[in-house]
Design a protein around this motif. Structure first.
Motif, mmCIF file in Angstrom:
data_model
loop_
_atom_site.group_PDB
_atom_site.id
_atom_site.type_symbol
_atom_site.label_atom_id
_atom_site.label_comp_id
_atom_site.label_asym_id
_atom_site.label_seq_id
_atom_site.Cartn_x
_atom_site.Cartn_y
_atom_site.Cartn_z
ATOM 1 N N PRO A 139 0.832 -1.209 0.000
ATOM 2 C CA PRO A 139 0.000 0.000 0.000
ATOM 3 C C PRO A 139 0.866 1.258 0.000
ATOM 4 N N ILE A 140 0.357 2.303 -0.633
ATOM 5 C CA ILE A 140 1.100 3.573 -0.679
ATOM 6 C C ILE A 140 1.212 4.125 0.749
ATOM 7 N N LEU A 141 2.408 4.484 1.132
ATOM 8 C CA LEU A 141 2.646 4.970 2.499
ATOM 9 C C LEU A 141 3.184 6.392 2.443
ATOM 10 N N ARG A 142 2.839 7.156 3.445
ATOM 11 C CA ARG A 142 3.162 8.589 3.401
ATOM 12 C C ARG A 142 4.317 9.011 4.318
ATOM 13 N N ASN A 143 4.652 8.195 5.277
ATOM 14 C CA ASN A 143 5.658 8.634 6.247
ATOM 15 C C ASN A 143 6.877 7.729 6.246
ATOM 16 N N ASP A 144 8.010 8.332 6.527
ATOM 17 C CA ASP A 144 9.230 7.534 6.684
ATOM 18 C C ASP A 144 9.011 6.483 7.763
ATOM 19 N N TYR A 145 9.650 5.363 7.582
ATOM 20 C CA TYR A 145 9.731 4.286 8.590
ATOM 21 C C TYR A 145 8.414 3.565 8.854
ATOM 22 N N GLN A 146 7.415 3.740 7.951
ATOM 23 C CA GLN A 146 6.223 2.908 8.091
ATOM 24 C C GLN A 146 6.628 1.480 7.750
ATOM 25 N N SER A 147 5.984 0.528 8.391
ATOM 26 C CA SER A 147 6.399 -0.853 8.133
ATOM 27 C C SER A 147 5.203 -1.787 8.070
ATOM 28 N N PHE A 148 5.431 -2.921 7.445
ATOM 29 C CA PHE A 148 4.377 -3.926 7.290
ATOM 30 C C PHE A 148 4.940 -5.310 7.503
ATOM 31 N N ILE A 149 4.091 -6.185 8.010
ATOM 32 C CA ILE A 149 4.415 -7.612 7.934
ATOM 33 C C ILE A 149 3.295 -8.258 7.143
ATOM 34 N N PHE A 150 3.662 -8.952 6.107
ATOM 35 C CA PHE A 150 2.669 -9.697 5.349
ATOM 36 C C PHE A 150 2.832 -11.167 5.728
ATOM 37 N N SER A 151 1.781 -11.722 6.298
ATOM 38 C CA SER A 151 1.843 -13.141 6.648
ATOM 39 C C SER A 151 1.202 -13.923 5.509
ATOM 40 N N ILE A 152 1.978 -14.767 4.887
ATOM 41 C CA ILE A 152 1.515 -15.471 3.686
ATOM 42 C C ILE A 152 1.306 -16.944 4.030
ATOM 43 N N GLU A 153 0.103 -17.438 3.779
ATOM 44 C CA GLU A 153 -0.161 -18.848 4.127
ATOM 45 C C GLU A 153 -0.798 -19.575 2.963
ATOM 46 N N LYS A 154 -0.343 -20.767 2.769
ATOM 47 C CA LYS A 154 -0.884 -21.581 1.666
ATOM 48 C C LYS A 154 -2.280 -22.053 2.042
ATOM 49 N N ILE A 155 -3.233 -21.943 1.067
ATOM 50 C CA ILE A 155 -4.567 -22.480 1.365
ATOM 51 C C ILE A 155 -4.860 -23.726 0.541
ATOM 52 N N GLU A 156 -4.229 -23.836 -0.607
ATOM 53 C CA GLU A 156 -4.450 -25.078 -1.365
ATOM 54 C C GLU A 156 -3.389 -25.263 -2.450
ATOM 55 N N ASP A 157 -3.269 -26.516 -2.890
ATOM 56 C CA ASP A 157 -2.397 -26.810 -4.025
ATOM 57 C C ASP A 157 -3.186 -26.627 -5.308
ATOM 58 N N ILE A 158 -2.496 -26.247 -6.374
ATOM 59 C CA ILE A 158 -3.184 -26.195 -7.667
ATOM 60 C C ILE A 158 -2.977 -27.547 -8.325
ATOM 61 N N GLN A 159 -4.064 -28.219 -8.645
ATOM 62 C CA GLN A 159 -3.941 -29.553 -9.246
ATOM 63 C C GLN A 159 -3.568 -29.412 -10.719
ATOM 64 N N ALA A 160 -2.652 -30.253 -11.176
ATOM 65 C CA ALA A 160 -2.190 -30.171 -12.576
ATOM 66 C C ALA A 160 -3.312 -30.590 -13.518
#
Ligand code: DGJ
Length: 734
Positions: free
Chosen positions: A713-734
């Motif tokens: 996301p666009i941030l306006r101030n110095d030193y803003q920070s984020f943690i994105f927690s990424i979790e798998k929900i499913e496998d894509i079947q071939a």
């Protein structure tokens, strides 16, 4: 017999194989041990064809070669080159004989392939079950000297560990004045060298130089591995980046003086040598005695720096760090240093502990100032007796009261030092290093104890053991706050003074070994004015090392970035401190400070009474988050997504689980801009054929997150920070 090490009897070629690399050497007809190849796996080809045996003007030939001008040690690539035998490049080995003659000429005698890796006596080293090891015996017949070259192969980690044992097999006394641990000789190459210099508060910056005909010397002769240069370097191709290109790491398991030297030779081969610094080193070997060199850990990646770092991280986590705490979540601590410096008593510490415990902090560490007579840095070092007058209570009482709050208790020590204003100095002036009768050099008002002496170590072992047994102490921070000068020992005769630097390091290891063996459950953290001794030798005893005294989050992004090239994040001591920061005066948001500290061991270094209610609530959330993400932070693969020395706008890094089902993406905006472009962070280490959610929302293919990226996301101030927690929900079947 292991497949990782093979010997072709006919061609006398040794091949060491790791998962993605081949290392080959050959015993040529006169017994010279030549290096043939180190690089990406080559399955079946003997690589002796690479050698161009040729004559070069002004290059000499060993006596037994006769008039064959094509065999010259000056240009042939070698495994363990010696000084004085016609090789004018940087050598690994030199010895002075009884008549004062200098040099050595080592030839192959025999070899042995072992199924396990022998222990390196009195020195830290990699360990592991069933690690195949090749031992090649080289001999200088003129001097009755055997030099045993050890190669241990850690196949899975793409690593070869090398060390050397030098044995005086004759009756005469020899003096070894150069005993490096390894040489890497490439027949060609157009390499860069990446290395990690710094100073107090700016440890492990990242620099890169082209290896040309001028020697590049990376070293420390401060007696410790030092803030100024880390004993780790990477030789790489010109186009090597985080993700692609060949990279060769060299890391020395040693905490004292070291040398890494790299240079292109006269016919454009490349040589790199590494080991104990020859400056100030001269080791006397009587008949029957031996000298062991520290271990150099060579690792190879054909997929850039990121893969090379993973090799070292996994190797050091599994085969170097040994403590009972190795795989456990470390207690979230609060350290008294930046909270109170020397100005505390027991009541003040208990107040800090009480407030900290209410926030969920799990351990109080009492830093410098609790022993002898020590209210500043001019006195007390050496007197390892609790200052009950200052504390207003015994150590046992203090630790019990801290325990009653539901917290663990830990202390700071600096065993290797002595103040002139101490009972120890008044009783034993000879205990410190001192250049004969010369006035000594003081640093931080302290002198250095002569750790090469057994009586000094015994005193420290006994006095520290008494302290550690006197209370419920579950953590010890072992500090070391100066470089060594006046390196002369009262205990050794003049002809052995060249051994003091090395014996000092062996002495430190010996004391560490005794204390960590006696107190196996204590969590030890190394420290040397911050990260002045952040090296693998220390990691063998300490499962974590205070990364830097600089706790400013912005500065720490760079320090931890540089440190991560070799060392696992869960070994980096990192704390959230108060703002304005005590080292830089900078003010950064609490959230940013926490994201940065989470990359290391995580703790606090502040007086909780200075926190606002809002900050206290934030701390509670941070602690919950660190606990929740601990498995990822500790065992995930660490990816550097940006280079903070090049990208001044933002910094990002990631932890991805080896199973590719979870990742944490950490982001800090370093400099806000007007009308900013959108930032997309390209993840690493995910499964292209799986679907993930970010912070519990959406559905994103692993391929999208890795190739198109996560939109910040666009941030306006110095030193803003984020943690994105990424979790798998499913496998894509071939
Ligand atoms: C240097 C360390 O790095 C600091 O954290 C602190 O322990 C001081 N020494 C205490 O003297």
């Amino acid at each position: 017999m292991s497949l990782a090490i093979s010997f072709d009897e006919e061609q006398r070629i040794f091949t060491l194989s790791t998962k993605h690399a081949t290392y080959q050497m050959q015993v040529e007809e006169h017994g010279i041990l030549l290096h043939l190849y180190y690089g990406k796996t080559i399955a079946n080809t003997p690589l002796s064809y690479l050698l161009e045996k040729t004559s070069v003007s002004f290059s000499g030939q060993p006596y037994d070669v006769g008039d064959d001008q094509n065999i010259s040690l000056d240009i042939l690539p070698q495994e363990y080159p010696t000084f004085g035998s016609g090789d004018f490049r940087e050598s690994c080995f030199s010895v002075i004989g009884t008549k004062g003659e200098t040099g050595a000429d080592l030839r192959y005698v025999s070899h042995e392939i072992l199924n396990t890796k022998p222990k390196l006596s009195s020195m830290p080293a990699l360990y592991g079950e069933n690690v195949p090891t090749l031992v090649i015996t080289m001999r200088d017949t003129f001097l009755s000297l055997d030099v045993l070259l050890y190669y241990s192969v850690f196949e899975e980690n793409d690593t070869i560990a090398r060390s050397v044992v030098i044995k005086n097999t004759g009756a005469d006394t020899l003096h070894v004045n150069r005993a490096l641990s390894a040489c890497l000789d490439f027949v060609d190459g157009s390499f860069d060298l990446v290395y990690f210099p710094g100073s107090w508060g700016t440890e492990r910056k990242v620099e890169r130089l082209s290896v040309n005909h001028a020697k590049i010397r990376l070293d420390s002769f401060r007696g410790t591995s030092s803030h100024q240069m880390n004993p780790f370097a990477i030789l790489c191709e010109k186009n090597t980046t985080e993700e692609q290109g060949m990279a060769y790491g060299v890391s020395l398991i040693y905490s004292g003086n070291f040398l890494i030297e790299a240079q292109a030779d006269q016919i454009d081969g490349t040589r790199l040598v590494m080991g104990i610094h020859p400056e100030g080193f001269c080791y006397e070997l009587s008949g029957g005695e031996e000298l062991i060199t520290p271990e150099v850990v060579l690792s190879f990646s054909d997929k850039g720096f990121s893969k090379l770092s993973h090799n070292y991280h996994n190797l050091y986590k599994e085969h170097l760090v040994r403590s009972a705490w190795r795989d456990k979540r470390r207690p979230i601590l609060i350290n008294s240093w930046e909270a109170a410096y020397f100005d505390f008593n027991g009541e003040k510490l208990l107040k800090i502990a009480k407030e900290a415990s209410e926030l969920g902090i799990e351990m109080l560490v009492m830093d410098d100032g609790w022993f002898g007579t020590r209210d500043d840095d001019t006195s007390g070092l050496g007197d390892w007796v609790v200052n009950e007058k200052k504390l207003g209570m015994s150590l046992h009482e203090l630790s019990s009261k801290v325990n009653d709050l539901g917290m663990k208790f830990g202390i700071w020590i600096e065993p290797e030092m002595i103040n002139e204003d101490s009972d120890l100095f008044r009783a034993h002036k000879d205990f410190c290093l001192r250049a004969g009768d010369r006035p000594y050099v003081r640093a931080r008002n302290q002198l250095v104890l002569d750790m090469s002496r057994a009586d000094v170590r015994d005193y420290l072992y006994q006095s520290l053991s008494l302290v550690l047994k006197s209370a419920h102490i579950e953590y010890v921070k072992w500090d070391m706050n100066r470089s060594l000068c006046d390196v002369w020992s009262n205990d050794l005769p003049p002809n052995r003074q060249g051994e003091v630097y090395h014996r000092y390091v062996l002495g430190v290891y010996n004391l560490l070994d005794r204390l960590t063996t006696t107190f196996p459950d204590i969590l030890f953290e190394g420290c040397s004015g911050g990260g002045g001794r952040f090296d693998p030798g220390m990691l063998y005893y300490f499962q974590q090392i205070w990364c830097s005294d600089n706790t400013d989050a912005l500065a720490r992004i760079k320090i931890q970035y540089g440190t991560s090239f070799c060392y696992p994040p869960n070994t980096m001591g990192a704390h959230v401190s108060i703002c304005p920061n005590h080292q830089t005066g900078r003010t950064t948001p609490m959230a940013m400070r926490a994201i940065v500290a989470m990359t290391g061991t995580f703790g606090y270094e502040l007086d909780p009474s200075l926190l606002t209610d809002e900050e206290k609530e934030e701390i509670k959330k941070q602690i919950a988050m660190v606990k929740q993400y601990h498995p990822l932070l500790s065992n995930g693969d660490y990816y550097r997504l940006t280079n903070p020395f090049a990208n001044e706008r933002y910094a990002a890094w990631e932890f991805a689980s080896p199973q590719k089902d979870k990742a944490l993406l950490c982001f800090v905006l370093l400099r806000a801009e007007a009308n900013p472009s959108v930032i997309y962070l390209k993840c690493r280490g995910l499964d292209e054929n799986a679907v993930y959610q970010i912070n519990g929302e959406g559905a994103f293919g692993g391929d999208a997150l890795m190739n198109a990226g996560v939109r910040v996301p666009i941030l306006r101030n110095d030193y803003q920070s984020f943690i994105f927690s990424i979790e798998k929900i499913e496998d894509i079947q071939a």
